[in-house]
Design a protein around this motif. Sequence first.
Motif, PDB file in Angstrom:
ATOM      1  N   ALA A 255       0.826  -1.208   0.000  1.00 53.34           N
ATOM      2  CA  ALA A 255       0.000   0.000   0.000  1.00 53.34           C
ATOM      3  C   ALA A 255       0.861   1.259   0.000  1.00 53.34           C
ATOM      4  CB  ALA A 255      -0.939  -0.003   1.208  1.00 53.34           C
ATOM      5  N   TYR A 256       2.021   1.183   0.649  1.00 52.59           N
ATOM      6  CA  TYR A 256       2.908   2.348   0.722  1.00 52.59           C
ATOM      7  C   TYR A 256       3.351   2.801  -0.664  1.00 52.59           C
ATOM      8  CZ  TYR A 256       6.795   5.357   2.067  1.00 52.59           C
ATOM      9  OH  TYR A 256       7.638   6.427   2.218  1.00 52.59           O
ATOM     10  N   ALA A 257       3.445   1.884  -1.598  1.00 49.88           N
ATOM     11  CA  ALA A 257       3.894   2.230  -2.954  1.00 49.88           C
ATOM     12  C   ALA A 257       2.983   3.259  -3.619  1.00 49.88           C
ATOM     13  CB  ALA A 257       3.970   0.975  -3.813  1.00 49.88           C
ATOM     14  N   TYR A 258       1.739   3.358  -3.136  1.00 52.25           N
ATOM     15  CA  TYR A 258       0.771   4.286  -3.736  1.00 52.25           C
ATOM     16  C   TYR A 258       0.481   5.482  -2.833  1.00 52.25           C
ATOM     17  CZ  TYR A 258       0.109   0.174  -6.630  1.00 52.25           C
ATOM     18  OH  TYR A 258       0.325  -0.894  -7.461  1.00 52.25           O
ATOM     19  N   SER A 259       1.309   5.699  -1.828  1.00 49.76           N
ATOM     20  CA  SER A 259       1.056   6.767  -0.866  1.00 49.76           C
ATOM     21  C   SER A 259       1.696   8.082  -1.283  1.00 49.76           C
ATOM     22  CB  SER A 259       1.597   6.367   0.513  1.00 49.76           C
ATOM     23  OG  SER A 259       3.017   6.331   0.497  1.00 49.76           O
ATOM     24  N   ALA A 260       1.159   9.162  -0.717  1.00 47.21           N
ATOM     25  CA  ALA A 260       1.743  10.483  -0.952  1.00 47.21           C
ATOM     26  C   ALA A 260       3.138  10.572  -0.337  1.00 47.21           C
ATOM     27  CB  ALA A 260       0.829  11.561  -0.360  1.00 47.21           C
ATOM     28  N   ASP A 261       3.356   9.878   0.768  1.00 53.93           N
ATOM     29  CA  ASP A 261       4.672   9.927   1.417  1.00 53.93           C
ATOM     30  C   ASP A 261       5.761   9.307   0.551  1.00 53.93           C
ATOM     31  OD1 ASP A 261       3.873  11.328   3.604  1.00 53.93           O
ATOM     32  OD2 ASP A 261       4.036   9.688   5.040  1.00 53.93           O
ATOM     33  N   ARG A 262       5.438   8.263  -0.188  1.00 58.75           N
ATOM     34  CA  ARG A 262       6.451   7.668  -1.066  1.00 58.75           C
ATOM     35  C   ARG A 262       6.858   8.668  -2.149  1.00 58.75           C
ATOM     36  NH1 ARG A 262       6.578   4.834  -5.922  1.00 58.75           N
ATOM     37  NH2 ARG A 262       8.288   3.306  -6.106  1.00 58.75           N
ATOM     38  N   ILE A 263       5.880   9.361  -2.703  1.00 56.99           N
ATOM     39  CA  ILE A 263       6.171  10.378  -3.718  1.00 56.99           C
ATOM     40  C   ILE A 263       7.008  11.503  -3.122  1.00 56.99           C
ATOM     41  CG2 ILE A 263       5.132  12.107  -5.239  1.00 56.99           C
ATOM     42  CD1 ILE A 263       2.700  10.208  -5.458  1.00 56.99           C
ATOM     43  N   GLU A 264       6.636  11.938  -1.907  1.00 58.55           N
ATOM     44  CA  GLU A 264       7.372  13.007  -1.229  1.00 58.55           C
ATOM     45  C   GLU A 264       8.796  12.569  -0.907  1.00 58.55           C
ATOM     46  OE1 GLU A 264       8.676  16.309   1.085  1.00 58.55           O
ATOM     47  OE2 GLU A 264       7.340  16.018  -0.646  1.00 58.55           O
ATOM     48  N   GLY A 265       8.975  11.350  -0.495  1.00 53.21           N
ATOM     49  CA  GLY A 265      10.302  10.858  -0.167  1.00 53.21           C
ATOM     50  C   GLY A 265      11.222  10.885  -1.365  1.00 53.21           C
ATOM     51  N   ARG A 266      10.729  10.464  -2.500  1.00 53.71           N
ATOM     52  CA  ARG A 266      11.540  10.475  -3.723  1.00 53.71           C
ATOM     53  C   ARG A 266      11.862  11.904  -4.159  1.00 53.71           C
ATOM     54  NH1 ARG A 266      10.207   5.781  -8.080  1.00 53.71           N
ATOM     55  NH2 ARG A 266      10.779   4.000  -6.761  1.00 53.71           N
ATOM     56  N   ALA A 267      10.864  12.777  -4.039  1.00 54.21           N
ATOM     57  CA  ALA A 267      11.079  14.170  -4.433  1.00 54.21           C
ATOM     58  C   ALA A 267      12.098  14.839  -3.513  1.00 54.21           C
ATOM     59  CB  ALA A 267       9.754  14.929  -4.399  1.00 54.21           C
ATOM     60  N   ALA A 268      11.985  14.601  -2.228  1.00 51.51           N
ATOM     61  CA  ALA A 268      12.920  15.203  -1.268  1.00 51.51           C
ATOM     62  C   ALA A 268      14.341  14.715  -1.511  1.00 51.51           C
ATOM     63  CB  ALA A 268      12.478  14.876   0.155  1.00 51.51           C
ATOM     64  N   PHE A 269      14.494  13.439  -1.818  1.00 53.04           N
ATOM     65  CA  PHE A 269      15.821  12.890  -2.088  1.00 53.04           C
ATOM     66  C   PHE A 269      16.419  13.537  -3.339  1.00 53.04           C
ATOM     67  CE2 PHE A 269      18.646   9.801  -4.121  1.00 53.04           C
ATOM     68  CZ  PHE A 269      19.521   9.525  -3.076  1.00 53.04           C
ATOM     69  N   ALA A 270      15.603  13.648  -4.384  1.00 53.33           N
ATOM     70  CA  ALA A 270      16.089  14.238  -5.639  1.00 53.33           C
ATOM     71  C   ALA A 270      16.439  15.710  -5.463  1.00 53.33           C
ATOM     72  CB  ALA A 270      15.031  14.062  -6.729  1.00 53.33           C
ATOM     73  N   GLU A 271      15.685  16.412  -4.624  1.00 53.99           N
ATOM     74  CA  GLU A 271      15.895  17.852  -4.433  1.00 53.99           C
ATOM     75  C   GLU A 271      16.836  18.162  -3.278  1.00 53.99           C
ATOM     76  OE1 GLU A 271      11.934  19.328  -3.973  1.00 53.99           O
ATOM     77  OE2 GLU A 271      11.252  18.402  -5.862  1.00 53.99           O
ATOM     78  N   LYS A 272      17.367  17.100  -2.646  1.00 52.66           N
ATOM     79  CA  LYS A 272      18.332  17.253  -1.539  1.00 52.66           C
ATOM     80  C   LYS A 272      17.784  18.154  -0.425  1.00 52.66           C
ATOM     81  CE  LYS A 272      22.511  16.452  -4.295  1.00 52.66           C
ATOM     82  NZ  LYS A 272      21.805  15.944  -5.490  1.00 52.66           N
ATOM     83  N   ARG A 273      16.564  17.823   0.028  1.00 47.62           N
ATOM     84  CA  ARG A 273      15.918  18.567   1.111  1.00 47.62           C
ATOM     85  C   ARG A 273      15.291  17.596   2.082  1.00 47.62           C
ATOM     86  NH1 ARG A 273      10.540  18.044   0.353  1.00 47.62           N
ATOM     87  NH2 ARG A 273       9.765  17.742  -1.766  1.00 47.62           N
ATOM     88  N   ALA A 274      14.910  18.094   3.244  1.00 52.41           N
ATOM     89  CA  ALA A 274      14.215  17.262   4.221  1.00 52.41           C
ATOM     90  C   ALA A 274      12.797  16.983   3.743  1.00 52.41           C
ATOM     91  CB  ALA A 274      14.175  17.947   5.577  1.00 52.41           C
ATOM     92  N   ALA A 275      12.367  15.750   3.879  1.00 57.16           N
ATOM     93  CA  ALA A 275      11.013  15.385   3.457  1.00 57.16           C
ATOM     94  C   ALA A 275       9.978  15.966   4.417  1.00 57.16           C
ATOM     95  CB  ALA A 275      10.868  13.865   3.416  1.00 57.16           C
ATOM     96  N   GLN A 276       8.850  16.334   3.858  1.00 56.39           N
ATOM     97  CA  GLN A 276       7.712  16.829   4.648  1.00 56.39           C
ATOM     98  C   GLN A 276       6.629  15.756   4.627  1.00 56.39           C
ATOM     99  OE1 GLN A 276       7.910  19.850   6.287  1.00 56.39           O
ATOM    100  NE2 GLN A 276      10.025  19.757   5.527  1.00 56.39           N
ATOM    101  N   TRP A 277       6.676  14.864   5.607  1.00 55.19           N
ATOM    102  CA  TRP A 277       5.773  13.742   5.606  1.00 55.19           C
ATOM    103  C   TRP A 277       4.353  14.149   5.986  1.00 55.19           C
ATOM    104  CZ3 TRP A 277       8.624  10.538   3.174  1.00 55.19           C
ATOM    105  CH2 TRP A 277       9.972  10.355   3.480  1.00 55.19           C
ATOM    106  N   SER A 278       3.373  13.480   5.423  1.00 53.98           N
ATOM    107  CA  SER A 278       1.973  13.730   5.756  1.00 53.98           C
ATOM    108  C   SER A 278       1.337  12.550   6.471  1.00 53.98           C
ATOM    109  CB  SER A 278       1.168  14.045   4.479  1.00 53.98           C
ATOM    110  OG  SER A 278       1.130  12.904   3.636  1.00 53.98           O
ATOM    111  N   GLY A 279       1.953  11.387   6.371  1.00 55.72           N
ATOM    112  CA  GLY A 279       1.362  10.197   6.944  1.00 55.72           C
ATOM    113  C   GLY A 279       0.195   9.680   6.135  1.00 55.72           C
ATOM    114  N   ARG A 280       0.136  10.085   4.885  1.00 52.35           N
ATOM    115  CA  ARG A 280      -0.933   9.645   3.990  1.00 52.35           C
ATOM    116  C   ARG A 280      -0.335   9.098   2.706  1.00 52.35           C
ATOM    117  NH1 ARG A 280      -2.587  13.233   8.152  1.00 52.35           N
ATOM    118  NH2 ARG A 280      -4.828  13.108   8.403  1.00 52.35           N
TER     119      ARG A 280
END
Length: 258
Positions: free
Chosen positions: A233-258
Amino acid sequence: MSSGILFEFDNHIARVTLDRPKALNSIDPEMDAALFEAWTEINSNPDIWVAVLGAAGEKAFCAGANVSGGTEGDGRRTALGGGLTGVGGPMLTLRKPLIAAVQGYAIGGGFELAMCADIIVAADTAQFGIPETKVGIIGEAGIMHRAIRQLPHHIAMALILTGDRIDAQQAERYGLVNEIVPYEKLTETASSWAERIASASPLAVQAAKDAVLSRAGWPLDVALATRYEPIEAYAYSADRIEGRAAFAEKRAAQWSGR
């Protein structure tokens, strides 16, 4: 919440405090009901990512249970510790990470409740024990089954057969606790652990806990071959998308828990 515990949460961290210091925070049926409410809220509230279980007073974390397997007003049986231990009623699975902050006596059911946590921080005053054989009381053996799984075999057997206690330093040596601190720093240290966990992706943390614990007693090949729904289920979450974006942009992730 019912009396016997304190419950609060902020910044995604829930704090549950056993609040019967004059009774060494021993658990009675009213506390069991209150703890059940707390764990249920933690499980169901998406804004809670991690929980800390502590206790009021310096003398004891929890000296066990007044009555194991209490019954609530609606007739529902609650296992000791609000369902966490599975002793005396149905076992409640806490999906969020749990940190136990232990001081003074953690004996009998109190020791078992601490062992239900994922992380244990101990004050240098902590003492852990299984007194059943020493006082001639043997009921449901949940604490013994946990001890033999979380401690070296001969250490667990010595505790079970003698009823003697081990101190915080011994508990750390045997891998039971993660960190020992002076009592004055116990709350601060437990909060630091909670903040470190809360800085990770909450859904990934919950999925990891589910996968590890649901197959902990199974052979490795079975664990490796299992499909874990929370991970899928995590593969389709907003947090997975945010995690990848934060890694690519070299910033701290802003998790939503969704």
